[in-house]
Structures are given as structure tokens and as C-alpha cells.
Design a protein around this motif. Structure first.
Motif, mmCIF file in Angstrom:
data_model
loop_
_atom_site.group_PDB
_atom_site.id
_atom_site.type_symbol
_atom_site.label_atom_id
_atom_site.label_comp_id
_atom_site.label_asym_id
_atom_site.label_seq_id
_atom_site.Cartn_x
_atom_site.Cartn_y
_atom_site.Cartn_z
ATOM 1 N N MET A 1 0.909 -1.198 -0.007
ATOM 2 C CA MET A 1 -0.027 0.117 0.078
ATOM 3 C C MET A 1 0.975 1.291 -0.181
ATOM 4 N N THR A 2 0.751 2.064 -0.789
ATOM 5 C CA THR A 2 1.544 3.302 -0.941
ATOM 6 C C THR A 2 0.857 4.257 -0.039
ATOM 7 N N TYR A 3 1.818 5.190 0.529
ATOM 8 C CA TYR A 3 1.384 6.237 1.422
ATOM 9 C C TYR A 3 0.792 7.564 1.099
ATOM 10 N N TYR A 4 0.766 7.883 -0.209
ATOM 11 C CA TYR A 4 0.421 8.819 -0.940
ATOM 12 C C TYR A 4 -0.108 8.600 -2.255
ATOM 13 N N GLN A 5 -1.018 9.663 -2.638
ATOM 14 C CA GLN A 5 -1.351 9.664 -4.271
ATOM 15 C C GLN A 5 -1.062 11.270 -4.508
ATOM 16 N N HIS A 6 -0.949 11.273 -6.048
ATOM 17 C CA HIS A 6 -0.449 12.517 -6.263
ATOM 18 C C HIS A 6 -0.990 12.965 -7.844
ATOM 19 N N LYS A 7 -0.912 14.204 -8.307
ATOM 20 C CA LYS A 7 -0.913 14.531 -9.815
ATOM 21 C C LYS A 7 -0.071 15.722 -9.889
ATOM 22 N N ILE A 8 -0.073 15.825 -11.360
ATOM 23 C CA ILE A 8 0.891 17.005 -11.788
ATOM 24 C C ILE A 8 -0.088 17.918 -12.225
ATOM 25 N N ILE B 1 -3.817 9.167 18.468
ATOM 26 C CA ILE B 1 -3.985 9.214 17.225
ATOM 27 C C ILE B 1 -3.510 10.719 16.561
ATOM 28 N N GLY B 2 -3.380 11.670 17.639
ATOM 29 C CA GLY B 2 -2.806 13.016 17.205
ATOM 30 C C GLY B 2 -1.352 13.153 16.791
ATOM 31 N N THR B 3 -0.687 12.060 17.263
ATOM 32 C CA THR B 3 0.788 11.759 16.495
ATOM 33 C C THR B 3 0.797 11.553 15.057
ATOM 34 N N LEU B 4 -0.415 11.308 14.394
ATOM 35 C CA LEU B 4 -0.765 11.105 13.032
ATOM 36 C C LEU B 4 -1.565 12.104 12.310
ATOM 37 N N LEU B 5 -1.900 13.271 12.918
ATOM 38 C CA LEU B 5 -2.549 14.288 12.596
ATOM 39 C C LEU B 5 -1.965 15.525 12.390
ATOM 40 N N LEU C 1 -12.855 5.164 9.664
ATOM 41 C CA LEU C 1 -12.933 6.576 9.420
ATOM 42 C C LEU C 1 -11.746 7.136 8.527
ATOM 43 N N ALA C 2 -10.524 6.282 8.541
ATOM 44 C CA ALA C 2 -9.599 6.863 7.765
ATOM 45 C C ALA C 2 -9.845 6.679 6.124
ATOM 46 N N GLY C 3 -10.568 5.562 6.041
ATOM 47 C CA GLY C 3 -11.225 5.097 4.500
ATOM 48 C C GLY C 3 -11.868 6.389 4.064
ATOM 49 N N GLU C 4 -12.891 6.699 5.205
ATOM 50 C CA GLU C 4 -13.688 7.889 4.609
ATOM 51 C C GLU C 4 -12.947 9.233 4.356
ATOM 52 N N VAL C 5 -11.908 9.545 5.185
ATOM 53 C CA VAL C 5 -10.931 10.495 4.939
ATOM 54 C C VAL C 5 -10.266 10.563 3.790
ATOM 55 N N ARG C 6 -9.861 9.219 3.325
ATOM 56 C CA ARG C 6 -9.094 9.004 2.213
ATOM 57 C C ARG C 6 -9.882 9.148 1.029
ATOM 58 N N TYR D 1 3.625 21.574 -11.119
ATOM 59 C CA TYR D 1 3.484 21.471 -9.798
ATOM 60 C C TYR D 1 2.835 19.926 -9.335
ATOM 61 N N GLU D 2 3.466 19.439 -8.319
ATOM 62 C CA GLU D 2 2.869 18.050 -7.897
ATOM 63 C C GLU D 2 2.139 18.194 -6.663
ATOM 64 N N VAL D 3 0.769 17.851 -6.796
ATOM 65 C CA VAL D 3 0.108 17.999 -5.522
ATOM 66 C C VAL D 3 -0.283 16.457 -5.127
ATOM 67 N N ALA D 4 0.035 16.477 -3.739
ATOM 68 C CA ALA D 4 -0.014 15.052 -3.039
ATOM 69 C C ALA D 4 -0.606 15.086 -1.877
ATOM 70 N N ILE D 5 -1.314 13.965 -1.832
ATOM 71 C CA ILE D 5 -2.063 13.859 -0.596
ATOM 72 C C ILE D 5 -1.622 12.609 0.199
ATOM 73 N N MET D 6 -1.608 12.664 1.643
ATOM 74 C CA MET D 6 -1.221 11.385 2.336
ATOM 75 C C MET D 6 -2.537 10.514 2.237
ATOM 76 N N ASP D 7 -2.198 9.327 2.432
ATOM 77 C CA ASP D 7 -3.446 8.167 2.657
ATOM 78 C C ASP D 7 -3.564 7.721 3.687
ATOM 79 N N PRO D 8 -4.591 8.507 4.509
ATOM 80 C CA PRO D 8 -4.879 8.212 5.840
ATOM 81 C C PRO D 8 -4.727 6.680 6.141
ATOM 82 N N ALA D 9 -5.522 5.983 5.265
ATOM 83 C CA ALA D 9 -5.665 4.564 5.718
ATOM 84 C C ALA D 9 -4.253 3.855 5.668
ATOM 85 N N ALA D 10 -3.309 4.187 4.882
ATOM 86 C CA ALA D 10 -2.099 3.632 5.106
ATOM 87 C C ALA D 10 -1.302 4.136 6.205
ATOM 88 N N ALA D 11 -1.382 5.480 6.696
ATOM 89 C CA ALA D 11 -0.579 5.986 7.742
ATOM 90 C C ALA D 11 -1.343 5.349 9.011
#
Length: 130
Positions: free
Chosen positions: A1-8, A74-78, A114-119, A92-102
Motif C-alpha cells: 500500500m502506497t502512503y500517498y497519491q499525487h497528480k501533476i 492518534i494525534g501523533t498522526l494528525l 474513518l481513515a477510509g472515509e477521509v481517504r 507542480y505536484e499536488v500530493a495527499i497522504m493516504d490516511p488509511a495507510a498512515a
């Protein structure tokens, strides 16, 4: 599982991209809690030149409340980080973290849901930035 997704994103300034990202985040219920300007920080602290690079700490208070209730540490991951960085002239690359992976290391089924919903929300943010 990758920890981010991105687009240019092409043919826009970093400020234009940032405005779009912030608007898309707002549409999904997120606000920006923190900002780190990597370019300025590395120049000031290390005298090192970096291309433009921003880290935006995004937070959706409704989900933050739910995950903190389910797992107080969980605050350590927020917050959820979103990055905008120059990868080429006018690109420019815009990248988001994958909360489900994190948050997978937490091993709490409620957090996973919840992480899946935020993802899903963050993916919609990424998809809406042009």
C-alpha cells in the motif's frame, strides 16, 4: 500500500495551485491548521536552495474528533498533510497522504473505517484540482 497519491498540474503558479487545493479542501470540510514552507525553511536553516515546496496540514474537525475519541494517541498522526511542490518549470505536484495507510499501524477497526472515509475525501480533493 502506497502512503500517498499525487497528480501533476501544469501551466499554473504555485499560488494558483494552492488556491485551488485550499478551495477543494474546504469543499470537503477541511481547513488548514499548519503550513510549512520548505523552500524558505531550508534556505534559512541550512542555506540550501530548494524549489518551491509547501506542506499544508489539513484537518476535518468532524473526523478529527471521531478519531481522537476512538484513539487518543492518534494525534501523533494528525493532521492530514497535502504537499504542493515544483517538479518542473510551470509544473507542480499536488500530493495527499493516504490516511488509511498512515493509520493502518493503529490496528483499530473504527479508525480504519474513518481513515477510509477521509481517504475518499482527500482523493476527491486531488481529483478536483486541475
Amino acid at each position: 500500500m502506497t502512503y500517498y497519491q499525487h497528480k501533476i498540474i501544469k501551466n499554473k503558479s504555485i499560488s494558483e495551485v494552492r488556491t485551488e487545493v485550499e478551495s477543494a479542501l474546504k469543499n470537503e470540510g477541511f481547513g488548514i491548521l499548519t503550513e510549512i514552507d520548505i523552500q524558505a525553511t531550508m534556505k534559512k536553516k541550512l542555506g540550501k536552495d530548494y524549489a518551491p515546496y509547501l506542506i499544508l496540514g489539513a484537518c476535518n474537525p468532524v473526523f478529527a474528533d471521531q478519531v481522537l475519541e476512538a484513539e487518543p494517541h492518534i494525534g501523533t498522526l494528525l493532521p492530514c498533510n497535502v504537499t504542493i511542490r515544483e517538479v518542473g518549470t510551470g509544473e507542480y505536484e499536488v500530493a495527499i497522504m493516504d490516511p488509511a495507510a498512515a493509520m493502518s499501524a493503529v490496528n483499530n477497526p473504527k479508525i480504519e473505517t474513518l481513515a477510509g472515509e477521509v481517504r475518499e475525501k482527500l482523493i476527491r480533493v486531488l481529483e478536483s484540482v486541475e
